[in-house]
Every structure is written in structure tokens, then in C-alpha cells.
Design a protein around this motif. Structure first.
Motif, PDB file in Angstrom:
ATOM      1  N   GLU A  61     -28.486 -53.930  27.223  1.00 24.61           N
ATOM      2  CA  GLU A  61     -28.048 -52.247  27.579  1.00 24.61           C
ATOM      3  C   GLU A  61     -29.773 -50.613  27.590  1.00 24.61           C
ATOM      4  OE1 GLU A  61     -26.667 -48.653  28.584  1.00 24.61           O
ATOM      5  OE2 GLU A  61     -27.196 -48.876  26.466  1.00 24.61           O
ATOM      6  N   ASN A  62     -30.357 -50.811  28.454  1.00 20.72           N
ATOM      7  CA  ASN A  62     -31.714 -50.317  28.314  1.00 20.72           C
ATOM      8  C   ASN A  62     -31.183 -49.545  27.201  1.00 20.72           C
ATOM      9  OD1 ASN A  62     -28.931 -48.804  30.490  1.00 20.72           O
ATOM     10  ND2 ASN A  62     -30.804 -46.923  30.398  1.00 20.72           N
ATOM     11  N   SER A  63     -30.226 -48.500  27.148  1.00 15.88           N
ATOM     12  CA  SER A  63     -30.257 -47.352  26.073  1.00 15.88           C
ATOM     13  C   SER A  63     -30.156 -47.697  24.912  1.00 15.88           C
ATOM     14  CB  SER A  63     -28.629 -45.682  25.716  1.00 15.88           C
ATOM     15  OG  SER A  63     -27.714 -47.117  25.968  1.00 15.88           O
ATOM     16  N   SER A  64     -30.462 -49.259  24.346  1.00 14.39           N
ATOM     17  CA  SER A  64     -30.228 -48.802  23.329  1.00 14.39           C
ATOM     18  C   SER A  64     -31.818 -49.676  22.675  1.00 14.39           C
ATOM     19  CB  SER A  64     -29.889 -50.471  22.611  1.00 14.39           C
ATOM     20  OG  SER A  64     -28.541 -50.554  23.117  1.00 14.39           O
ATOM     21  N   THR A  65     -33.024 -49.236  23.746  1.00 16.37           N
ATOM     22  CA  THR A  65     -34.347 -49.334  23.396  1.00 16.37           C
ATOM     23  C   THR A  65     -35.038 -49.080  22.003  1.00 16.37           C
ATOM     24  OG1 THR A  65     -34.463 -49.276  26.033  1.00 16.37           O
ATOM     25  CG2 THR A  65     -36.841 -48.929  24.092  1.00 16.37           C
ATOM     26  N   ARG A  66     -34.852 -48.013  21.728  1.00 17.43           N
ATOM     27  CA  ARG A  66     -35.014 -47.147  20.272  1.00 17.43           C
ATOM     28  C   ARG A  66     -34.352 -47.692  19.204  1.00 17.43           C
ATOM     29  NH1 ARG A  66     -33.690 -41.115  18.473  1.00 17.43           N
ATOM     30  NH2 ARG A  66     -34.526 -41.313  16.224  1.00 17.43           N
ATOM     31  N   GLU A  98     -37.835 -45.063  31.539  1.00 15.18           N
ATOM     32  CA  GLU A  98     -37.633 -43.971  30.241  1.00 15.18           C
ATOM     33  C   GLU A  98     -37.264 -44.659  29.600  1.00 15.18           C
ATOM     34  OE1 GLU A  98     -35.362 -40.243  31.237  1.00 15.18           O
ATOM     35  OE2 GLU A  98     -36.935 -39.836  32.786  1.00 15.18           O
ATOM     36  N   ASN A  99     -36.200 -45.317  29.777  1.00 13.44           N
ATOM     37  CA  ASN A  99     -34.984 -46.501  28.184  1.00 13.44           C
ATOM     38  C   ASN A  99     -36.391 -47.495  28.219  1.00 13.44           C
ATOM     39  OD1 ASN A  99     -32.308 -45.073  30.118  1.00 13.44           O
ATOM     40  ND2 ASN A  99     -32.890 -44.209  27.851  1.00 13.44           N
ATOM     41  N   ASN A 103     -41.195 -44.222  21.340  1.00 14.00           N
ATOM     42  CA  ASN A 103     -41.694 -43.776  20.572  1.00 14.00           C
ATOM     43  C   ASN A 103     -43.290 -43.806  21.106  1.00 14.00           C
ATOM     44  OD1 ASN A 103     -40.487 -42.552  18.501  1.00 14.00           O
ATOM     45  ND2 ASN A 103     -40.167 -45.162  17.891  1.00 14.00           N
ATOM     46  N   ASP A 104     -42.660 -43.553  22.466  1.00 11.69           N
ATOM     47  CA  ASP A 104     -43.938 -43.846  23.163  1.00 11.69           C
ATOM     48  C   ASP A 104     -44.836 -45.288  23.216  1.00 11.69           C
ATOM     49  OD1 ASP A 104     -44.584 -41.421  23.671  1.00 11.69           O
ATOM     50  OD2 ASP A 104     -45.530 -40.749  21.669  1.00 11.69           O
ATOM     51  N   LYS A 105     -43.938 -45.705  23.082  1.00  8.79           N
ATOM     52  CA  LYS A 105     -44.610 -47.380  23.252  1.00  8.79           C
ATOM     53  C   LYS A 105     -43.810 -48.356  24.009  1.00  8.79           C
ATOM     54  CE  LYS A 105     -46.570 -48.296  18.989  1.00  8.79           C
ATOM     55  NZ  LYS A 105     -46.903 -47.899  17.050  1.00  8.79           N
ATOM     56  N   LEU A 106     -44.008 -49.352  25.106  1.00  5.84           N
ATOM     57  CA  LEU A 106     -43.126 -49.964  26.159  1.00  5.84           C
ATOM     58  C   LEU A 106     -42.461 -51.153  25.562  1.00  5.84           C
ATOM     59  CD1 LEU A 106     -42.987 -50.027  28.986  1.00  5.84           C
ATOM     60  CD2 LEU A 106     -44.674 -51.411  29.039  1.00  5.84           C
ATOM     61  N   TYR A 107     -41.848 -51.294  25.320  1.00  2.00           N
ATOM     62  CA  TYR A 107     -40.926 -52.544  25.063  1.00  2.00           C
ATOM     63  C   TYR A 107     -39.534 -53.593  25.919  1.00  2.00           C
ATOM     64  CZ  TYR A 107     -41.805 -50.946  20.364  1.00  2.00           C
ATOM     65  OH  TYR A 107     -42.788 -50.508  18.774  1.00  2.00           O
ATOM     66  N   ALA A 108     -40.304 -52.625  27.188  1.00  2.00           N
ATOM     67  CA  ALA A 108     -38.905 -53.811  27.708  1.00  2.00           C
ATOM     68  C   ALA A 108     -39.391 -52.938  29.222  1.00  2.00           C
ATOM     69  CB  ALA A 108     -37.432 -53.430  27.730  1.00  2.00           C
ATOM     70  N   LEU A 109     -38.705 -53.914  30.248  1.00  2.31           N
ATOM     71  CA  LEU A 109     -38.725 -53.454  31.675  1.00  2.31           C
ATOM     72  C   LEU A 109     -37.624 -53.759  31.711  1.00  2.31           C
ATOM     73  CD1 LEU A 109     -42.411 -56.416  32.831  1.00  2.31           C
ATOM     74  CD2 LEU A 109     -42.242 -53.857  32.082  1.00  2.31           C
ATOM     75  N   PRO A 110     -37.670 -52.394  33.377  1.00  2.00           N
ATOM     76  CA  PRO A 110     -36.173 -52.611  33.598  1.00  2.00           C
ATOM     77  C   PRO A 110     -36.069 -53.590  34.446  1.00  2.00           C
ATOM     78  CG  PRO A 110     -37.664 -50.227  34.578  1.00  2.00           C
ATOM     79  CD  PRO A 110     -39.004 -51.581  34.074  1.00  2.00           C
ATOM     80  N   TYR A 340     -33.775 -38.517  41.725  1.00  2.00           N
ATOM     81  CA  TYR A 340     -33.625 -37.692  41.002  1.00  2.00           C
ATOM     82  C   TYR A 340     -32.453 -38.367  39.713  1.00  2.00           C
ATOM     83  CZ  TYR A 340     -29.317 -37.949  44.098  1.00  2.00           C
ATOM     84  OH  TYR A 340     -28.453 -38.118  45.338  1.00  2.00           O
ATOM     85  N   SER A 341     -33.628 -39.830  39.062  1.00  2.00           N
ATOM     86  CA  SER A 341     -32.521 -40.307  38.315  1.00  2.00           C
ATOM     87  C   SER A 341     -33.281 -40.318  37.383  1.00  2.00           C
ATOM     88  CB  SER A 341     -32.376 -41.744  38.617  1.00  2.00           C
ATOM     89  OG  SER A 341     -33.878 -42.381  38.356  1.00  2.00           O
ATOM     90  N   SER A 342     -32.874 -40.298  36.030  1.00  2.00           N
ATOM     91  CA  SER A 342     -32.988 -40.478  34.599  1.00  2.00           C
ATOM     92  C   SER A 342     -32.601 -41.056  33.720  1.00  2.00           C
ATOM     93  CB  SER A 342     -33.295 -39.169  33.779  1.00  2.00           C
ATOM     94  OG  SER A 342     -31.991 -38.716  33.696  1.00  2.00           O
ATOM     95  N   GLY A 343     -33.333 -41.448  33.034  1.00  2.00           N
ATOM     96  CA  GLY A 343     -32.801 -42.212  31.392  1.00  2.00           C
ATOM     97  C   GLY A 343     -31.688 -41.640  30.639  1.00  2.00           C
ATOM     98  N   ARG A 344     -31.518 -42.551  29.647  1.00  2.00           N
ATOM     99  CA  ARG A 344     -29.791 -42.123  29.182  1.00  2.00           C
ATOM    100  C   ARG A 344     -30.374 -42.058  27.750  1.00  2.00           C
ATOM    101  NH1 ARG A 344     -24.548 -45.557  28.671  1.00  2.00           N
ATOM    102  NH2 ARG A 344     -24.071 -43.664  27.998  1.00  2.00           N
TER     103      ARG A 344
END
Length: 388
Positions: A61-66, A98-99, A103-110, A340-344
Motif C-alpha cells: 500500500e503506497n502510504s507505507s513507503t516511509r 510522491e509516495n 527522505n528524498d530517496k526513491l524506494y518504489a515505482l507506482p 490534481y492528485s497527490s500522495g497520502r
């Protein structure tokens, strides 16, 4: 590992195609494994990381990246992308990216991503003077809901209390659920009070039926029984709902989420990532797979097969998808929202905070608890969860 049975045919079909083409060329074979829903997958994944049995690749689930990144459970993708001249990160929809970062590092692809949209039973709405395309803001929405009740006696809407929809309404108010630093909530704000004022009015006047956060089945029953004209849900529910309404002979229309002050939506769905526990000799192979799965053509296959939104601009503009949108216009509602979408929010305490939020809104809308004191109590609890 992937979640949700409804994805199975698409995910496993694409994985098989990878194994027979790109994978065969590179000497890579990927085995897909179904792991229930996101919550189950997340729990199993964290346990597997401890036990040393984690998969090389996962959807989550996309908001769990951090949370996963700061727990050292995801492999940073920066080094792969930096040296890869064939991947165009700019082609991915900005609101979906966005998700993908922490911390400014890429960890996944949508991957298979979604937005909230408005579903309409056209058979009921046709008994009024309202046209679906004219429901563009909360004024036209409320007028339509009242007219449905007046002309048909049915509920204008069956509404499930849901943190994601509330996030959307807050964004539409020009606000947000959390402050920029994600250390405090805006739940006890005038924006939330204005949202609840509208919902309370509609509920008290018998215009909408309110169901609890855990009562998704009741909303579905209301829809299929023709007890209500409209409902909010995810773009990812398009295919299941289309199949369900077809089975009862209902005509369904989908439109973008009506705005309050501005058009805005949060995004949901899943990202695809590489486990930090992957062996070094599998890292490049895992990257080649997630890159292939999110390429333009595969994005189109995923979108058509699941109802989820394409993650890339090139996919949306492809002849394949443009033709598909002509044949299936309901799919265009979510695509329009991507502009006009944004992350969670990604504060690790946010999932628990969402539970506190929905509990508070249920208490107000269902149990009739006072708005001021209930939101104040929720604010204190949520701020505590965000700063643990």
C-alpha cells in the motif's frame, strides 16, 4: 508477493509473459505469490524479513513507503535508476510519485494506483432532472441528492465513513489531514467542521445513509438493492462494481469527485518495490522485473485488467488506452483526477491515526456525539500517535 485476489489473473499473466520474454532473455524467472490484502501482506512481509524468508519483490500500500524505508525493509532504487538510460522517471504521474520517495530517496515505482471517484446509479438519477456530468461540486451534488430523495424516495447516497474520502474532502477544502511536517493533525479545524456540517445535514434530513468504516458490505448491499443513487469509492473498484451492477441489470456512471473549494484527490493503491533482504546477485534481476512491470505497455494491461489507473503519461496517451477510454468512458473519471492528485501522509503512526479519525467521525455521524468535543479528543489522540 502481491495482494488481492482480483489482481491475480492480471499479475500472474504479466509475470508469465515476463518470464517467457524479457526474463528468458536475461535468465530471470519470477514466481508470483498471492498474500491476501495489504494489511495481511504487510504483516507477513515484516515477519518474513525477521525470519529470513522475505520475497525479493513486493507490492504494498503506497502510504507505507516511509515506514518500510525507515525500518530498512526496502532497497533504495536510486543507484539503479541513475545508471539506467532506458527508464524515464518523469513519465510517471507526479501525484503518484510522491509516495514512492522517503527522505528524498526513491524506494518504489507506482504500480496499480487509484483515486476516489463518485459512482452513480443512472437508472435512479434518470428519474430526476440531473445529468451526471453536471455534478461537479458540492452544491450540485447536494442538490442532486435532495432531488433523488424528493423524486424517488430513495437515499441520494450511501456513504461509508472512510479516512481516504475524508482526506480527499480536506484537500478539496484547501487543507490537508496533517500539517506539512506530518507532526500534527488538522482534524479539529474549520475545514473538517464544514465537511461534517454538510454530512450531518444530509444525514439528519434522510438524504444519505451513513455506514461505519467496517461496513463496506452494507454500502454494497445498498447499491445492488437500488436503495441509494450514489456512492464514493476507488477507481480500483470499477471492474468489481461493473460486474456486480451488470448482474442486477443496473446502469452505472462514474464522474470525478465533486469539488468543495478546489479539485484535489489523494492517491491510493500499491507500489512495487524490492526487498532490502534480497540477495546481492538478485538485486539487478529484481530491478529489471519491476521496471518491466511498470513500462508503458504493461501499465496498459494492468489498468485494463484491474480498473486501476495507469501510472505513466505515455500509457494514458497510448493508442491502446485512448481506444479503451472511448469504449469504456467510466475509466476517464480517475484519469482526469490525476492532473490534481497527490500522495497520502506517510507518518508511521498514520494508520492508527486514521482509525482514531474514523472512530471520531462515526461517533459524530452515527451516534450523534458533539462535533467540537469529539474532534478535540481525536486531535489529542492523533497528535500523540504521530509523535510516538
Amino acid at each position: 508477493w502481491y495482494a488481492f485476489k482480483s489482481y491475480q489473473e492480471t499479475v500472474e499473466g504479466l509475470t508469465q509473459k515476463f518470464n517467457e520474454t524479457k526474463g528468458k532473455e536475461l535468465g530471470i524467472h519470477v514466481t508470483p505469490q498471492y498474500q491476501d490484502d495489504y494489511d495481511d501482506l504487510h504483516q507477513k512481509y515484516q515477519a518474513a524479513c525477521i525470519a529470513g524468508t522475505a520475497p525479493d519483490i513486493l507490492d504494498y500500500e503506497n502510504s507505507s513507503t516511509r515506514l518500510f524505508a525507515e525500518s530498512d525493509l526496502l532497497l533504495c532504487l536510486d543507484k539503479f535508476v541513475k545508471k539506467d538510460k532506458d527508464i524515464d522517471i518523469e513519465d510517471f504521474i507526479p501525484g503518484l510519485m510522491e509516495n514512492a520517495y522517503a527522505n528524498d530517496k526513491l524506494y518504489a515505482l507506482p504500480y496499480m494506483r487509484s483515486t476516489p471517484i463518485l459512482y452513480i446509479n443512472e437508472d435512479i438519477l434518470n428519474q430526476t432532472s440531473v445529468k451526471p456530468e453536471n455534478i461537479t461540486d458540492w452544491n450540485t451534488l447536494k442538490n442532486a441528492l435532495y432531488e433523488v430523495k424528493d423524486k424517488t424516495g430513495k437515499y441520494g447516497m450511501t456513504f461509508q465513513v472512510n479516512d481516504w474520502y475524508l482526506e480527499a474532502f480536506m484537500l478539496e477544502e484547501g487543507s490537508s489531514m496533517l500539517n506539512k511536517e506530518e507532526t500534527k493533525t488538522n482534524v479539529n479545524s474549520q475545514a473538517m467542521k464544514d465537511i461534517l456540517k454538510d454530512l450531518i445535514e444530509l444525514k439528519n434530513n434522510g438524504i444519505i445513509k451513513v455506514n461505519g468504516a467496517a461496513e463496506a458490505d452494507k454500502q454494497t448491499t445498498d447499491v445492488l438493492n437500488g436503495a441509494a443513487c450514489m456512492w464514493f469509492h476507488s477507481t480500483g473498484a470499477l471492474i468489481p462494481y461493473q460486474q456486480a451492477v451488470n448482474s442486477v441489470g443496473m446502469t452505472m456512471k462514474v464522474v470525478p469527485l465533486p469539488k468543495r473549494k478546489v479539485y484535489a484527490v489523494p492517491t491510493g493503491g500499491c507500489n512495487i518495490a524490492i526487498s532490502s533482504k534480497v540477495s546481492k546477485n538478485h538485486q539487478e534481476a529484481a530491478y529489471q522485473f519491476i521496471k518491466w512491470m511498470t513500462e508503458t505497455e504493461q501499465c496498459a494491461v494492468s489498468s485494463k485488467g484491474t480498473g486501476y489507473l495507469p501510472a505513466r503519461t505515455s500509457t494514458i496517451k497510448s493508442s491502446s488506452m485512448l481506444e479503451y477510454y472511448k469504449e469504456h468512458p467510466n475509466y476517464t473519471a480517475g484519469v482526469k483526477e490525476l492532473e490534481y492528485s497527490s500522495g497520502r501522509p506517510m507518518n508511521p503512526g498514520y494508520p492508527e491515526a486514521c482509525k482514531a479519525l474514523t472512530d471520531a467521525v462515526e461517533a459524530i455521524l452515527i451516534s450523534g456525539e458533539p462535533v467540537e468535543t469529539t474532534l478535540k479528543t481525536a486531535e489529542i489522540k492523533i497528535n500523540s500517535l504521530l509523535n510516538e
